[in-house]
Write a protein that holds these residues in place. Structure first.
Motif, PDB file in Angstrom:
ATOM      1  N   ARG A  70      27.116   9.938   2.896  1.00  0.00           N
ATOM      2  CA  ARG A  70      26.230  11.044   3.222  1.00  0.00           C
ATOM      3  C   ARG A  70      25.024  10.545   4.026  1.00  0.00           C
ATOM      4  NH1 ARG A  70      25.004  13.287  -1.836  1.00  0.00           N
ATOM      5  NH2 ARG A  70      27.195  13.793  -1.941  1.00  0.00           N
ATOM      6  N   SER A  71      24.484   9.390   3.652  1.00  0.00           N
ATOM      7  CA  SER A  71      23.315   8.874   4.370  1.00  0.00           C
ATOM      8  C   SER A  71      23.673   8.464   5.800  1.00  0.00           C
ATOM      9  CB  SER A  71      22.696   7.699   3.620  1.00  0.00           C
ATOM     10  OG  SER A  71      23.531   6.566   3.677  1.00  0.00           O
ATOM     11  N   ARG A  72      24.916   8.085   6.048  1.00  0.00           N
ATOM     12  CA  ARG A  72      25.343   7.741   7.406  1.00  0.00           C
ATOM     13  C   ARG A  72      25.703   8.980   8.213  1.00  0.00           C
ATOM     14  NH1 ARG A  72      28.516   3.758   4.633  1.00  0.00           N
ATOM     15  NH2 ARG A  72      30.332   5.024   5.091  1.00  0.00           N
ATOM     16  N   VAL A  73      26.226  10.007   7.548  1.00  0.00           N
ATOM     17  CA  VAL A  73      26.704  11.201   8.251  1.00  0.00           C
ATOM     18  C   VAL A  73      25.566  12.182   8.539  1.00  0.00           C
ATOM     19  CG1 VAL A  73      28.149  13.266   7.951  1.00  0.00           C
ATOM     20  CG2 VAL A  73      29.051  11.009   7.411  1.00  0.00           C
ATOM     21  N   THR A  74      24.577  12.269   7.695  1.00  0.00           N
ATOM     22  CA  THR A  74      23.502  13.259   7.841  1.00  0.00           C
ATOM     23  C   THR A  74      22.797  13.171   9.186  1.00  0.00           C
ATOM     24  OG1 THR A  74      23.207  13.399   5.457  1.00  0.00           O
ATOM     25  CG2 THR A  74      21.368  14.145   6.814  1.00  0.00           C
ATOM     26  N   PRO A  75      22.371  11.984   9.650  1.00  0.00           N
ATOM     27  CA  PRO A  75      21.725  11.947  10.971  1.00  0.00           C
ATOM     28  C   PRO A  75      22.654  12.412  12.097  1.00  0.00           C
ATOM     29  CG  PRO A  75      21.369   9.870   9.812  1.00  0.00           C
ATOM     30  CD  PRO A  75      22.338  10.669   9.008  1.00  0.00           C
ATOM     31  N   LEU A  76      23.930  12.089  11.997  1.00  0.00           N
ATOM     32  CA  LEU A  76      24.889  12.540  13.020  1.00  0.00           C
ATOM     33  C   LEU A  76      25.047  14.059  12.991  1.00  0.00           C
ATOM     34  CD1 LEU A  76      27.650   9.801  12.584  1.00  0.00           C
ATOM     35  CD2 LEU A  76      25.950   9.962  14.413  1.00  0.00           C
ATOM     36  N   ARG A  77      25.131  14.603  11.791  1.00  0.00           N
ATOM     37  CA  ARG A  77      25.280  16.055  11.658  1.00  0.00           C
ATOM     38  C   ARG A  77      24.036  16.770  12.206  1.00  0.00           C
ATOM     39  NH1 ARG A  77      29.009  18.602   9.284  1.00  0.00           N
ATOM     40  NH2 ARG A  77      29.646  16.872   7.991  1.00  0.00           N
ATOM     41  N   THR A  78      22.870  16.204  11.950  1.00  0.00           N
ATOM     42  CA  THR A  78      21.624  16.784  12.451  1.00  0.00           C
ATOM     43  C   THR A  78      21.623  16.771  13.973  1.00  0.00           C
ATOM     44  OG1 THR A  78      20.457  16.001  10.489  1.00  0.00           O
ATOM     45  CG2 THR A  78      19.110  16.585  12.389  1.00  0.00           C
ATOM     46  N   ARG A  79      22.051  15.681  14.563  1.00  0.00           N
ATOM     47  CA  ARG A  79      22.105  15.566  16.033  1.00  0.00           C
ATOM     48  C   ARG A  79      23.112  16.554  16.613  1.00  0.00           C
ATOM     49  NH1 ARG A  79      19.682  14.885  20.611  1.00  0.00           N
ATOM     50  NH2 ARG A  79      20.819  13.647  22.122  1.00  0.00           N
ATOM     51  N   ILE A  80      24.263  16.700  15.975  1.00  0.00           N
ATOM     52  CA  ILE A  80      25.283  17.655  16.435  1.00  0.00           C
ATOM     53  C   ILE A  80      24.741  19.082  16.376  1.00  0.00           C
ATOM     54  CG2 ILE A  80      27.509  18.701  15.825  1.00  0.00           C
ATOM     55  CD1 ILE A  80      28.420  15.852  15.039  1.00  0.00           C
ATOM     56  N   ASP A  81      24.058  19.419  15.283  1.00  0.00           N
ATOM     57  CA  ASP A  81      23.485  20.766  15.148  1.00  0.00           C
ATOM     58  C   ASP A  81      22.460  21.032  16.245  1.00  0.00           C
ATOM     59  OD1 ASP A  81      25.079  21.189  12.951  1.00  0.00           O
ATOM     60  OD2 ASP A  81      23.470  20.801  11.479  1.00  0.00           O
ATOM     61  N   LEU A  82      21.634  20.041  16.546  1.00  0.00           N
ATOM     62  CA  LEU A  82      20.623  20.192  17.591  1.00  0.00           C
ATOM     63  C   LEU A  82      21.285  20.415  18.948  1.00  0.00           C
ATOM     64  CD1 LEU A  82      17.647  20.011  18.562  1.00  0.00           C
ATOM     65  CD2 LEU A  82      18.025  17.552  18.834  1.00  0.00           C
ATOM     66  N   LEU A  83      22.285  19.608  19.251  1.00  0.00           N
ATOM     67  CA  LEU A  83      22.984  19.767  20.527  1.00  0.00           C
ATOM     68  C   LEU A  83      23.705  21.108  20.602  1.00  0.00           C
ATOM     69  CD1 LEU A  83      24.414  16.156  20.998  1.00  0.00           C
ATOM     70  CD2 LEU A  83      22.524  17.222  22.259  1.00  0.00           C
ATOM     71  N   SER A  84      24.261  21.558  19.503  1.00  0.00           N
ATOM     72  CA  SER A  84      24.949  22.866  19.477  1.00  0.00           C
ATOM     73  C   SER A  84      23.962  23.988  19.760  1.00  0.00           C
ATOM     74  CB  SER A  84      25.621  23.095  18.132  1.00  0.00           C
ATOM     75  OG  SER A  84      26.664  22.190  17.951  1.00  0.00           O
ATOM     76  N   ARG A  85      22.764  23.924  19.163  1.00  0.00           N
ATOM     77  CA  ARG A  85      21.756  24.963  19.413  1.00  0.00           C
ATOM     78  C   ARG A  85      21.310  24.930  20.882  1.00  0.00           C
ATOM     79  NH1 ARG A  85      20.020  23.357  14.341  1.00  0.00           N
ATOM     80  NH2 ARG A  85      18.348  22.065  15.164  1.00  0.00           N
ATOM     81  N   GLN A  86      21.121  23.737  21.429  1.00  0.00           N
ATOM     82  CA  GLN A  86      20.722  23.625  22.826  1.00  0.00           C
ATOM     83  C   GLN A  86      21.818  24.186  23.732  1.00  0.00           C
ATOM     84  OE1 GLN A  86      19.880  19.469  23.381  1.00  0.00           O
ATOM     85  NE2 GLN A  86      17.799  19.623  22.530  1.00  0.00           N
ATOM     86  N   LEU A  87      23.060  23.929  23.369  1.00  0.00           N
ATOM     87  CA  LEU A  87      24.190  24.429  24.148  1.00  0.00           C
ATOM     88  C   LEU A  87      24.259  25.951  24.093  1.00  0.00           C
ATOM     89  CD1 LEU A  87      26.609  23.517  25.844  1.00  0.00           C
ATOM     90  CD2 LEU A  87      27.945  23.414  23.756  1.00  0.00           C
ATOM     91  N   GLN A  88      23.982  26.526  22.956  1.00  0.00           N
ATOM     92  CA  GLN A  88      24.011  27.984  22.816  1.00  0.00           C
ATOM     93  C   GLN A  88      22.884  28.638  23.607  1.00  0.00           C
ATOM     94  OE1 GLN A  88      23.797  28.633  18.620  1.00  0.00           O
ATOM     95  NE2 GLN A  88      25.974  28.222  18.289  1.00  0.00           N
ATOM     96  N   ASP A  89      21.770  27.919  23.740  1.00  0.00           N
ATOM     97  CA  ASP A  89      20.641  28.479  24.477  1.00  0.00           C
ATOM     98  C   ASP A  89      20.897  28.541  25.986  1.00  0.00           C
ATOM     99  OD1 ASP A  89      19.296  28.830  22.125  1.00  0.00           O
ATOM    100  OD2 ASP A  89      18.064  27.017  22.315  1.00  0.00           O
ATOM    101  N   LEU A  90      21.827  27.739  26.477  1.00  0.00           N
ATOM    102  CA  LEU A  90      22.149  27.727  27.897  1.00  0.00           C
ATOM    103  C   LEU A  90      23.099  28.879  28.233  1.00  0.00           C
ATOM    104  CD1 LEU A  90      22.708  23.904  28.447  1.00  0.00           C
ATOM    105  CD2 LEU A  90      20.708  25.239  29.109  1.00  0.00           C
ATOM    106  N   ARG A  91      22.907  29.433  29.440  1.00  0.00           N
ATOM    107  CA  ARG A  91      23.773  30.519  29.869  1.00  0.00           C
ATOM    108  C   ARG A  91      25.177  30.003  30.156  1.00  0.00           C
ATOM    109  NH1 ARG A  91      19.768  32.248  34.334  1.00  0.00           N
ATOM    110  NH2 ARG A  91      21.056  30.639  35.200  1.00  0.00           N
ATOM    111  N   THR A  92      26.118  30.910  30.144  1.00  0.00           N
ATOM    112  CA  THR A  92      27.523  30.562  30.320  1.00  0.00           C
ATOM    113  C   THR A  92      27.789  29.877  31.665  1.00  0.00           C
ATOM    114  OG1 THR A  92      28.149  32.449  28.967  1.00  0.00           O
ATOM    115  CG2 THR A  92      29.875  31.474  30.302  1.00  0.00           C
ATOM    116  N   GLY A  93      27.180  30.295  32.724  1.00  0.00           N
ATOM    117  CA  GLY A  93      27.448  29.730  34.039  1.00  0.00           C
ATOM    118  C   GLY A  93      26.544  28.563  34.392  1.00  0.00           C
ATOM    119  N   ASP A  94      25.642  28.198  33.538  1.00  0.00           N
ATOM    120  CA  ASP A  94      24.677  27.128  33.821  1.00  0.00           C
ATOM    121  C   ASP A  94      25.391  25.774  33.930  1.00  0.00           C
ATOM    122  OD1 ASP A  94      22.554  25.366  33.927  1.00  0.00           O
ATOM    123  OD2 ASP A  94      21.407  26.387  32.385  1.00  0.00           O
TER     124      ASP A  94
END
Length: 169
Positions: free
Chosen positions: A142-166
């Motif tokens: 869990r201690s090794r996976v948590t930082p990776l999961r946090t980074r994935i969640d951040l990138l997913s939110r950033q990706l959702q904020d971008l428009r489809t054609g961007d």
């Protein structure tokens, strides 16, 4: 020849001594209670070894000694208490752990006044050890996976904020 005469001269006290020793040994054996010992074996398979990576003898010995020290902790004894319904000190006094040389196997033993009780102690001790190691490994993962999961969640939110054609998307 003189030695035999000396022994023969003291034959009655020697005979009395031998008889007394025999009687005392017999009486002590009657008073002493029997102790039974049961053993449970626990195999240690490190994750990298299960994937085919070999271990050196030093690595095996170090790993086995580490797990041996873990087996002798209060946390493991506490894990056996509910199954045995005795105190932690009773578990600690009635159990022991040893490393089998040249193999990653721990021999966990239980000692009691009757055989089924000894087996119950050995098995409860082995189960408590396994559960404790499993919890430690889960925390480590869990201690090794948590930082990776946090980074994935951040990138997913950033990706959702971008428009489809961007193009950045």
């Amino acid at each position: 020849m003189t030695e035999l005469r000396a022994v023969w001269a003291y034959r009655r006290p020697l005979l009395a001594f031998v008889v007394a020793c025999t009687v005392v040994t017999y009486l002590v054996s009657l008073v002493q209670s029997s102790t039974y010992e049961a053993k449970a074996l626990v195999q240690i398979v490190p994750g990298f070894q299960s994937q085919g990576a070999p271990l050196t003898d030093d690595q095996e010995q170090s790993l086995a000694n580490t797990y041996l020290q873990v087996a002798r902790t209060n946390a493991v004894y506490d894990g056996a208490v509910p199954a045995l319904r005795v105190s932690r000190q009773t578990v600690a006094d009635a159990t022991d752990a040893e490393v089998q040389p040249n193999v990653l196997i721990l021999e966990l033993s239980g000692r009691r006044g009757d055989a089924p009780d000894a087996a119950r102690f050995a098995n409860a001790y082995a189960n408590a050890f396994s559960r404790y190691v499993e919890r430690l490994q889960a925390l480590s993962r869990r201690s090794r996976v948590t930082p990776l999961r946090t980074r994935i969640d951040l990138l997913s939110r950033q990706l959702q904020d971008l428009r489809t054609g961007d193009p950045a998307r």
